[in-house]
Design a protein around this motif. Sequence first.
Motif, PDB file in Angstrom:
ATOM      1  N   UNK A   1     -30.458  82.780   0.561  1.00  0.00           N
ATOM      2  CA  UNK A   1     -30.141  82.159   0.014  1.00  0.00           C
ATOM      3  C   UNK A   1     -28.415  82.114   0.711  1.00  0.00           C
ATOM      4  N   UNK A   2     -27.865  80.786   1.546  1.00  0.00           N
ATOM      5  CA  UNK A   2     -26.355  80.194   1.779  1.00  0.00           C
ATOM      6  C   UNK A   2     -25.554  80.273   0.696  1.00  0.00           C
ATOM      7  N   UNK A   3     -26.086  79.704  -0.668  1.00  0.00           N
ATOM      8  CA  UNK A   3     -24.833  79.109  -1.235  1.00  0.00           C
ATOM      9  C   UNK A   3     -25.745  78.608  -2.447  1.00  0.00           C
ATOM     10  N   UNK A   4     -25.343  79.606  -4.262  1.00  0.00           N
ATOM     11  CA  UNK A   4     -25.711  79.464  -5.349  1.00  0.00           C
ATOM     12  C   UNK A   4     -25.319  78.674  -6.325  1.00  0.00           C
ATOM     13  N   UNK A   5     -25.390  78.305  -6.765  1.00  0.00           N
ATOM     14  CA  UNK A   5     -25.773  77.141  -8.282  1.00  0.00           C
ATOM     15  C   UNK A   5     -26.195  77.847  -9.174  1.00  0.00           C
ATOM     16  N   UNK A   6     -25.496  77.721 -10.513  1.00  0.00           N
ATOM     17  CA  UNK A   6     -25.735  78.224 -11.803  1.00  0.00           C
ATOM     18  C   UNK A   6     -25.466  78.081 -12.470  1.00  0.00           C
ATOM     19  N   UNK A   7     -25.310  78.035 -14.409  1.00  0.00           N
ATOM     20  CA  UNK A   7     -24.121  77.814 -14.976  1.00  0.00           C
ATOM     21  C   UNK A   7     -22.727  78.743 -15.474  1.00  0.00           C
ATOM     22  N   UNK A   8     -21.824  78.219 -16.260  1.00  0.00           N
ATOM     23  CA  UNK A   8     -21.025  78.822 -16.479  1.00  0.00           C
ATOM     24  C   UNK A   8     -21.752  80.766 -16.967  1.00  0.00           C
ATOM     25  N   UNK A   9     -22.044  80.390 -17.466  1.00  0.00           N
ATOM     26  CA  UNK A   9     -23.271  81.969 -19.008  1.00  0.00           C
ATOM     27  C   UNK A   9     -24.376  82.325 -18.037  1.00  0.00           C
ATOM     28  N   UNK A  10     -24.372  82.178 -17.360  1.00  0.00           N
ATOM     29  CA  UNK A  10     -25.751  82.645 -16.317  1.00  0.00           C
ATOM     30  C   UNK A  10     -24.970  83.777 -16.238  1.00  0.00           C
ATOM     31  N   UNK A  11     -26.446  85.315 -15.815  1.00  0.00           N
ATOM     32  CA  UNK A  11     -26.314  86.667 -15.689  1.00  0.00           C
ATOM     33  C   UNK A  11     -27.103  86.963 -15.563  1.00  0.00           C
ATOM     34  N   UNK A  12     -26.902  88.332 -14.348  1.00  0.00           N
ATOM     35  CA  UNK A  12     -27.958  89.391 -14.508  1.00  0.00           C
ATOM     36  C   UNK A  12     -27.625  90.220 -13.835  1.00  0.00           C
ATOM     37  N   UNK A  13     -28.651  91.052 -13.629  1.00  0.00           N
ATOM     38  CA  UNK A  13     -28.972  92.920 -12.755  1.00  0.00           C
ATOM     39  C   UNK A  13     -29.130  93.384 -14.955  1.00  0.00           C
ATOM     40  N   UNK A  14     -29.150  95.009 -14.675  1.00  0.00           N
ATOM     41  CA  UNK A  14     -29.905  95.010 -15.878  1.00  0.00           C
ATOM     42  C   UNK A  14     -28.792  95.051 -16.419  1.00  0.00           C
ATOM     43  N   UNK A  15     -28.866  94.808 -18.145  1.00  0.00           N
ATOM     44  CA  UNK A  15     -27.832  94.821 -19.413  1.00  0.00           C
ATOM     45  C   UNK A  15     -27.169  93.512 -18.646  1.00  0.00           C
ATOM     46  N   UNK A  16     -27.148  92.492 -18.070  1.00  0.00           N
ATOM     47  CA  UNK A  16     -26.822  91.590 -17.939  1.00  0.00           C
ATOM     48  C   UNK A  16     -25.857  90.987 -17.578  1.00  0.00           C
TER      49      UNK A  16
END
Length: 282
Positions: free
Chosen positions: A120-135
Amino acid sequence: MQIFYLNDGQDSSLPKSEPCVMAMGFFDGVHIAHQQVIQEAKNIAKKRKVKLAVMTFFPHPREVLCGGKEKMNYLTPLEVKINKFAQLGVDKLYVIKFDQAFAQLSPKGYIEKYVIGLGAKHVVAGFDFTYGHMGKGTMRTMSMDGDGKFLVTVISKLDYRGQKIGSTFIRNLLSDGEVSEIASYLGDVYETSGEVISHHQNPMRKSSHMEVATYPYYTLPSNGLYEVEIYAGNHIYQGSALVYSNKVKLQFDGDLNNIKSKTIKLKWIRGLEIENVQLQQI
């Protein structure tokens, strides 16, 4: 569209990386706000002359993180989402199995493996996107976790009539029986699919009746009577659907002999009034 199913708990290898712009999210229903995320990623990919990728997850993180104690009401099964992604022009789809092993990944570990690792050279997601342990990873921390190796575009909250467009709100409309309002948020009327489990034809009235078992990962509207469009094979009928106790009974004018398909698709148009009728007695 190429589809890759990834399971962090069983297979640590990834597909060969290729420069892409990646849209990320669970995308339940692929509603108007989801489409905006994907369209923005598509526009960027076209400018950069790279592939458009989407990353989604299954099952819903909430089901896994609560240990199965909370039932998730899905708007669309995974295969329906896949079809919608294809219609939106996605080149590559990554479906990550969300399990306890995946949930333990640190935010930085997730970015290194599933964002940078997939090119990925550019990521697009919504303002409330979370990731990883416990978000703990958010759109504010994504660039830092990626060490500046890709750009990030955040899609702001999208409102309609003062209401945030989101999957939860659409589910609430279904639970309130307000199916006629859904198209303004989903981008189309709500659809479900199911299998015919019984049928009956009244030759005197030239009307047909069917009972349909809805396939998993759909949410039915609340108990009540609804105007529906019925798609059976190559035939389309106008009719009504009675929902009660998670069952659907259909009534429409048409010849059952013309219906060869076991699968029935329903488009939910609007609620209808039921006068002096107890639903449990129908």
